[in-house]
Scaffold this motif. Structure first.
Motif: not given
Lengths: 218, 218, 218
Positions: A4, B74, B80, B84
Motif C-alpha cells: 500500500n 484490505l 496481501t 489488492r
C-alpha cells in the motif's frame, strides 16, 4: 504480494486539495435535484412537470462538469488527499446517483404514466434523506479534525435507507402486479420505480466508498 | 509507462492471509444458495417457496458481511497474498453472483409467475455447476503448491457453462415470444430468466479474475 | 495521500508495446460489426438477417480473443506504454461496445419484432460514426508525435453523438408509447432501442478513457 504505497508516503507529503470543494459541489447538486424530484412527482400538470424536468436536467449537466473537473485534476495532480482511485470512485458514484435521479424524471416525461403512485413520492423522500446523509459525511471528510464516527453513522443510516426503500419497492411491485391489468401502464410504472429504487442503492454504494476512505485514513 | 510494484516486492515480503478463508466462505455461501435455488424453482406451493426464499436471503446477508470483512481487511493490511485490487474484485464479483441468485428468487416471490418453465431449473443447475467450478478454483488458489492448470481448467469450464446457459436462454425466449400471448406473464418470465442467465455471466466474470490472478503469480 | 508512480518512472524506462496493435484490432472489429449492423437492420428477409447476425457474432468472438490477449499481456508485461489500468479499461470498454452491438442484433433475431423503425437505422449510423471517431483517436494514440488535439476533438465529437442519439431515442419512445397498443411488440422495440442507444453511451465511455490517457501523458 502487494503493497500500500499511499500509507508509506502519507507521513511526509503535504496535504492539499481542490477535490473536496468539487465533491461538495456534486453533493449540493444532488440535494437540489432531489428537492426538485419530490416536487416533480407531486405536481399534476404536464407543463409544470416538464419545466421541473428541465431544471433537474440542468443540474445534472452541471454535476457532469464538476465530475470531469475532478477527473482532470486527478490526472494532473501529483499528491491527492486520499487514494486517487477512491476520489475517482466517489466522484463517479455521486455522478451516477444524479444520473439516476435525472433518469427517473426523464422516464416519467417520456412515458407519461396514467398516475404517479404514493410509493414514488416515498421513494423520492428516501433518496433525499440519503442525499442529506451523504452531505453530512462529505463535509466531515474535509475537516482537519475529522469525526470518523459521524461519517460511519451516516454510512449505517444509508444502509438502513436502502433496506427501507427495498421494502417500499417490493410492496409496490406486489400490489401493482395484482391490480394493474394494462401491461403497458404496468411496464411504465415498474421501470420508473426500478430507477428510483436504484438511486437508493447507489446512495449506499457512495456510503461504501466513504467508509473505505475513513477506514484507510483513520 | 507503468510499473508492476507487486512483482518487485513479492520476492522478499512474507506471505500471510486472512483473505483466502473469507473468500472460501463466500464460495460456500454461493453453493448453499444454489442448492436452495434449485429446490425453490422446483417446489410448487407458495408457502414452501417463500420459506426457501427467506433462507436464500439469509445466506446473501451473511455473504455481504464476509465481503465487508474482506474490504475492511484490505484497507488495514499492508501485505496481501495477491494484488489488492484482484482480491477486492474477486470478493465483489462473488458477492454480485450471490446477489443475482438472491435477486432471481426474489423476483419469483414478487411476480408470482403462472408457471416455472423447465428452462429455469436447467439454468439453476448451470449456476450450481459454475459454483462448484469456482469452489475448486478458489480452494486451489490458497494452496502452497498450487496447480495452475487445475484453476485454468475450471475457468475454461465456466466459459463453456456461460455459452450453454446462453443457448438455454435464447431458446427459451424464442419459444416464449411465440407462445405467450399474455404480455404481463411474458414480462415476468423474461425478467426472471434474464436474472438467472446473468448469474452464469457473472460466474464467468469470476473466472476471468481467477485467471488474472493465476497468470500474474505463475 | 497518494502518489502517481507512473509519472516517476516514465522518464527512464523504455517505451515498447504490443498493446496498440491489439487495441487497433479491437477497433477494426467494431467498425466491421457496425457496417454489418446497418445492413442487418435495413434488410427485410429473416434468412438474410440471420446470416448477417452470424457474421456479427463471429466478429464479437474474435474481439473477445483480442481482449483476452491484452489482459494476458498486461499481466505478463513489466512496462506498459500507458497506465496499466487505463489500457485494461480501454480494452474492456471496447469489448463492451462490441458486446452491445452484438446484443442489439441478437435481440432482433430472438424477438423478431413486427417492424424495424427508421430510428433503429439512424441509431446504428450514429454508432458507426462513433466507431470512426474511436478509430481516428486510437490510431493517433500510437503515434510517436501524437497530436493530442486530434484525439480530444474525437472525444468531443463522441459526446455530441451521444447527445444526438439520446434525442433519437427519446423521440422514438414518446411516439412508440403513443402509437403502439400491442404491449409485447412495444416491449420488443423498447429493449432493442435501449441496447442500440447504450452502445452510443459506451462509445462516449471509451472517449472518456482516451481523454484520461491523453491528459495524463501530455
Amino acid at each position: 504480494m502487494n503493497y500500500n504505497i499511499s500509507r508509506f508516503f502519507q507521513f511526509f507529503l503535504p496535504k492539499e486539495s481542490k477535490f473536496l470543494p468539487l465533491l461538495r459541489g456534486q453533493v449540493a447538486d444532488i440535494l437540489k435535484a432531489t428537492d426538485l424530484l419530490i416536487e416533480f412527482i407531486r405536481v399534476t400538470g404536464q407543463e409544470d412537470r416538464k419545466r421541473l424536468y428541465v431544471e433537474i436536467k440542468k443540474i445534472e449537466t452541471h454535476c457532469d462538469d464538476l465530475t470531469n473537473e475532478i477527473v482532470d485534476e486527478l490526472n494532473k495532480t501529483f499528491i491527492t488527499p486520499f487514494d486517487r482511485e477512491d476520489i475517482h470512485l466517489l466522484a463517479a458514484q455521486l455522478d451516477d446517483l444524479l444520473d439516476l435521479i435525472n433518469g427517473s424524471a426523464k422516464r416519467v416525461v417520456l412515458y407519461q404514466p396514467r398516475e404517479m403512485p404514493a410509493s414514488m413520492v416515498q421513494m423520492a423522500e428516501h433518496i433525499r434523506e440519503g442525499a442529506l446523509c451523504i452531505q453530512t459525511a462529505v463535509i466531515e471528510l474535509g475537516k482537519k479534525r475529522r469525526n470518523d464516527n459521524l461519517v460511519l453513522s451516516q454510512c449505517r443510516r444509508l444502509h438502513e435507507i436502502e433496506n427501507t426503500a427495498d421494502d417500499v419497492y417490493e410492496n409496490f411491485i406486489i400490489s401493482l402486479f395484482k391490480q394493474e391489468k394494462d401491461a403497458i401502464e404496468l411496464l411504465k410504472q415498474v421501470e420508473i420505480m426500478q430507477l428510483l429504487e436504484s438511486a437508493t442503492d447507489k446512495a449506499y454504494r457512495v456510503a461504501e466508498v466513504l467508509k473505505t476512505i475513513v477506514v484507510k485514513y483513520s
